[in-house]
Design an enzyme around this catalytic site. Structure first.
Site, PDB file in Angstrom:
ATOM      1  N   VAL A  38       2.423   0.348   4.864  1.00 51.46           N
ATOM      2  CA  VAL A  38       3.124  -0.191   4.101  1.00 51.46           C
ATOM      3  C   VAL A  38       4.490  -0.688   3.975  1.00 51.46           C
ATOM      4  CG1 VAL A  38       1.248  -0.179   1.717  1.00 51.46           C
ATOM      5  CG2 VAL A  38       3.059   1.585   1.519  1.00 51.46           C
ATOM      6  N   SER A  39       5.203  -1.878   3.640  1.00 53.85           N
ATOM      7  CA  SER A  39       6.188  -1.772   4.235  1.00 53.85           C
ATOM      8  C   SER A  39       7.664  -1.315   2.708  1.00 53.85           C
ATOM      9  CB  SER A  39       6.854  -3.540   3.679  1.00 53.85           C
ATOM     10  OG  SER A  39       6.139  -4.011   4.725  1.00 53.85           O
ATOM     11  N   THR A  40       7.045  -1.277   1.880  1.00 56.43           N
ATOM     12  CA  THR A  40       7.537  -0.757   0.170  1.00 56.43           C
ATOM     13  C   THR A  40       7.196   0.219  -0.104  1.00 56.43           C
ATOM     14  OG1 THR A  40       7.641  -2.145  -0.984  1.00 56.43           O
ATOM     15  CG2 THR A  40       8.995  -3.399   0.346  1.00 56.43           C
TER      16      THR A  40
END
Length: 202
Positions: free
Chosen positions: A13-15
């Protein structure tokens, strides 16, 4: 009796306000349906452009040690940091005789059709689009965290008043935009707000 294929799952996931659980649940379901044994799971939080990806690096090191037969990921954009990195990863897996399964692209290189699809440019084009979207979102989130306003600047009170005045004289929206030299979208928003105000009064 043939031993089940050993699978490794990679989820990213990015964040930090996201989590990998949905990716993992779906990929485990696919593995169970295919009769694959999930022997290792690699997860991390990192933006698509970030160079440091410890979990991805660990997965590739284990692939070289032949600890699994297939790598599973939710989407092609989860794997690459750049198009060049993605091509290198695919080539490395192929050289190690490790197959690749991508859920969103319906790609499984353990099948002839999957191997053919990987050689086509569609997968790479989709990766580039996904990465552009991800980087744009990350940039906007970073800007908001610094208190920077994102999006179009608000219209001035004078311009809004002028639009309202012309509309009250029943001037068409296209004509208003032309006369005031402003965007049609702005005119439409102001006029729609006027209609809603009038409806509330009624």
């Amino acid at each position: 009796m043939t031993a089940p294929r050993r699978a490794a799952i990679y989820a990213r996931v990015s964040t930090s306000d996201q989590n990998t659980e949905n990716q993992l649940i779906r990929l485990r379901e696919v593995a169970a349906r295919a009769g694959w044994e999930v022997v290792q799971t690699y997860t991390e939080t990192a933006s698509g452009a970030k160079r440091s990806r410890p979990a991805l690096d660990a997965m590739m090191a284990d692939a070289a040690r032949r600890r699994f037969d297939v790598v599973m990921a939710w989407d092609v954009s989860r794997l690459g940091r750049s198009l060049r990195d993605l091509v290198d990863l695919f080539e490395n897996l192929r050289a190690l005789k490790v197959d690749l399964y991508l859920e969103q692209q319906a790609l499984d290189t353990s099948t002839p059709a999957g191997r053919a699809l990987l050689q086509m440019s569609g997968v790479f084009a989709e990766f580039e689009r996904a990465m552009i979207v991800e980087r744009t979102k990350a940039g906007l989130a970073h800007a908001r965290a610094r208190g920077v306003h994102c999006g179009r600047p608000p219209a001035s009170d004078a311009l809004t008043s002028a639009i309202r005045a012309l509309r009250e004289r029943r001037v068409g929206m296209d004509r208003i935009a032309k006369e005031l030299r402003c965007g049609k979208g702005l005119v439409h928003r102001v006029c729609t707000a006027m209609e809603q105000e009038a409806a509330n009064v009624d």
